[in-house]
Write a protein that holds these residues in place. Structure first.
Motif, PDB file in Angstrom:
ATOM      1  N   UNK A  14       0.755  -1.265  -0.072  1.00  0.00           N
ATOM      2  CA  UNK A  14      -0.086  -0.050   0.008  1.00  0.00           C
ATOM      3  C   UNK A  14       0.785   1.239  -0.069  1.00  0.00           C
ATOM      4  N   UNK A  15       0.288   2.226  -0.390  1.00  0.00           N
ATOM      5  CA  UNK A  15       0.909   3.585  -0.737  1.00  0.00           C
ATOM      6  C   UNK A  15      -0.121   4.787  -0.869  1.00  0.00           C
ATOM      7  N   UNK A  16       0.208   5.769  -0.644  1.00  0.00           N
ATOM      8  CA  UNK A  16      -0.609   6.932  -0.710  1.00  0.00           C
ATOM      9  C   UNK A  16      -0.424   7.884  -1.804  1.00  0.00           C
ATOM     10  N   UNK A  17       0.956   7.875  -1.868  1.00  0.00           N
ATOM     11  CA  UNK A  17       1.656   8.865  -3.202  1.00  0.00           C
ATOM     12  C   UNK A  17       3.106   8.490  -3.665  1.00  0.00           C
ATOM     13  N   UNK A  18       3.266   8.755  -4.622  1.00  0.00           N
ATOM     14  CA  UNK A  18       4.890   8.346  -5.038  1.00  0.00           C
ATOM     15  C   UNK A  18       5.361   9.773  -5.562  1.00  0.00           C
ATOM     16  N   UNK A  19       6.513   9.732  -6.136  1.00  0.00           N
ATOM     17  CA  UNK A  19       7.407  10.785  -6.671  1.00  0.00           C
ATOM     18  C   UNK A  19       7.722  10.629  -8.245  1.00  0.00           C
ATOM     19  N   UNK A  20       7.659  11.396  -8.957  1.00  0.00           N
ATOM     20  CA  UNK A  20       8.090  11.255 -10.314  1.00  0.00           C
ATOM     21  C   UNK A  20       8.908  12.509 -10.690  1.00  0.00           C
ATOM     22  N   UNK A  21      10.128  12.426 -11.257  1.00  0.00           N
ATOM     23  CA  UNK A  21      10.872  13.573 -12.012  1.00  0.00           C
ATOM     24  C   UNK A  21      10.305  13.955 -13.217  1.00  0.00           C
ATOM     25  N   UNK A  22      10.186  15.176 -13.735  1.00  0.00           N
ATOM     26  CA  UNK A  22      10.019  15.570 -14.884  1.00  0.00           C
ATOM     27  C   UNK A  22      10.986  16.377 -15.411  1.00  0.00           C
ATOM     28  N   UNK A  23      11.851  16.156 -16.452  1.00  0.00           N
ATOM     29  CA  UNK A  23      12.767  16.441 -17.042  1.00  0.00           C
ATOM     30  C   UNK A  23      12.469  17.686 -18.016  1.00  0.00           C
ATOM     31  N   UNK A  24      12.933  18.795 -17.813  1.00  0.00           N
ATOM     32  CA  UNK A  24      12.654  19.857 -19.249  1.00  0.00           C
ATOM     33  C   UNK A  24      14.046  20.694 -19.206  1.00  0.00           C
ATOM     34  N   UNK A  26      17.560  21.277 -19.270  1.00  0.00           N
ATOM     35  CA  UNK A  26      18.339  20.887 -18.077  1.00  0.00           C
ATOM     36  C   UNK A  26      17.787  20.871 -16.878  1.00  0.00           C
ATOM     37  N   UNK A  27      16.781  21.193 -16.550  1.00  0.00           N
ATOM     38  CA  UNK A  27      16.030  21.212 -15.246  1.00  0.00           C
ATOM     39  C   UNK A  27      15.094  20.149 -14.987  1.00  0.00           C
ATOM     40  N   UNK A  28      15.078  19.787 -13.687  1.00  0.00           N
ATOM     41  CA  UNK A  28      14.006  18.575 -13.189  1.00  0.00           C
ATOM     42  C   UNK A  28      13.211  19.342 -12.232  1.00  0.00           C
ATOM     43  N   UNK A  29      12.172  18.809 -12.310  1.00  0.00           N
ATOM     44  CA  UNK A  29      10.992  19.185 -11.422  1.00  0.00           C
ATOM     45  C   UNK A  29      10.234  17.917 -10.865  1.00  0.00           C
ATOM     46  N   UNK A  30      10.136  17.979  -9.200  1.00  0.00           N
ATOM     47  CA  UNK A  30       9.879  16.800  -8.631  1.00  0.00           C
ATOM     48  C   UNK A  30       8.342  17.013  -8.386  1.00  0.00           C
ATOM     49  N   UNK A  31       7.698  15.935  -8.797  1.00  0.00           N
ATOM     50  CA  UNK A  31       6.116  15.723  -8.472  1.00  0.00           C
ATOM     51  C   UNK A  31       5.590  14.940  -7.623  1.00  0.00           C
ATOM     52  N   UNK A  32       4.693  14.993  -6.849  1.00  0.00           N
ATOM     53  CA  UNK A  32       4.071  14.149  -5.921  1.00  0.00           C
ATOM     54  C   UNK A  32       2.607  13.641  -6.574  1.00  0.00           C
ATOM     55  N   UNK A  33       2.637  12.389  -6.847  1.00  0.00           N
ATOM     56  CA  UNK A  33       1.510  11.631  -7.262  1.00  0.00           C
ATOM     57  C   UNK A  33       0.548  11.187  -6.516  1.00  0.00           C
ATOM     58  N   UNK A  34      -0.750  11.412  -6.339  1.00  0.00           N
ATOM     59  CA  UNK A  34      -1.682  10.790  -5.384  1.00  0.00           C
ATOM     60  C   UNK A  34      -2.983  10.771  -5.954  1.00  0.00           C
ATOM     61  N   UNK A  35      -3.887   9.938  -5.548  1.00  0.00           N
ATOM     62  CA  UNK A  35      -5.274  10.045  -5.995  1.00  0.00           C
ATOM     63  C   UNK A  35      -5.830  11.167  -5.541  1.00  0.00           C
TER      64      UNK A  35
END
Length: 96
Positions: A14-24, A26-35
């Motif tokens: 079980x988990x309530x969220x996870x993180x994904x990196x989006x690269x644009x 040379x920069x990276x943005x961290x996103x938290x993904x949840x329902x």
């Protein structure tokens, strides 16, 4: 290697969220993904009991990773956990 665990020792992690990196560029943005509902999700896992070099009993699990479209659907939880008898159906659960 995991054939026996796949056949007999499946679990949901079980988990309530996870993180994904989006690269644009040379920069990276961290996103938290949840329902949006805040409800928990579950991913397919396999568990094992083994002995450490010190002789301790250790219970561990591994998350099943594959080309998937995300978490295991709540409608498929019973199948993954073994309430469905069909091996091929369980394989499809992690390919949804």
């Amino acid at each position: 290697m995991f054939r026996d665990a796949f056949a007999r020792r499946r679990c949901l992690v079980p988990f309530d969220s996870f993180y994904e990196w989006k690269t644009e560029g040379r920069s990276k943005q961290l996103y938290a993904i949840a329902l949006a509902s805040g409800e928990p999700m579950g991913v397919a896992g396999l568990w094992e009991t083994w002995r450490s070099p010190a002789g301790e009993t250790v219970r561990s699990f591994a998350v099943v990773t594959t080309a998937s479209k995300g978490a295991v659907s709540p409608a498929a939880w019973a199948c993954w956990l073994g309430e469905e008898r069909y091996y091929e159906k369980r394989r499809e659960v992690v390919r949804q």
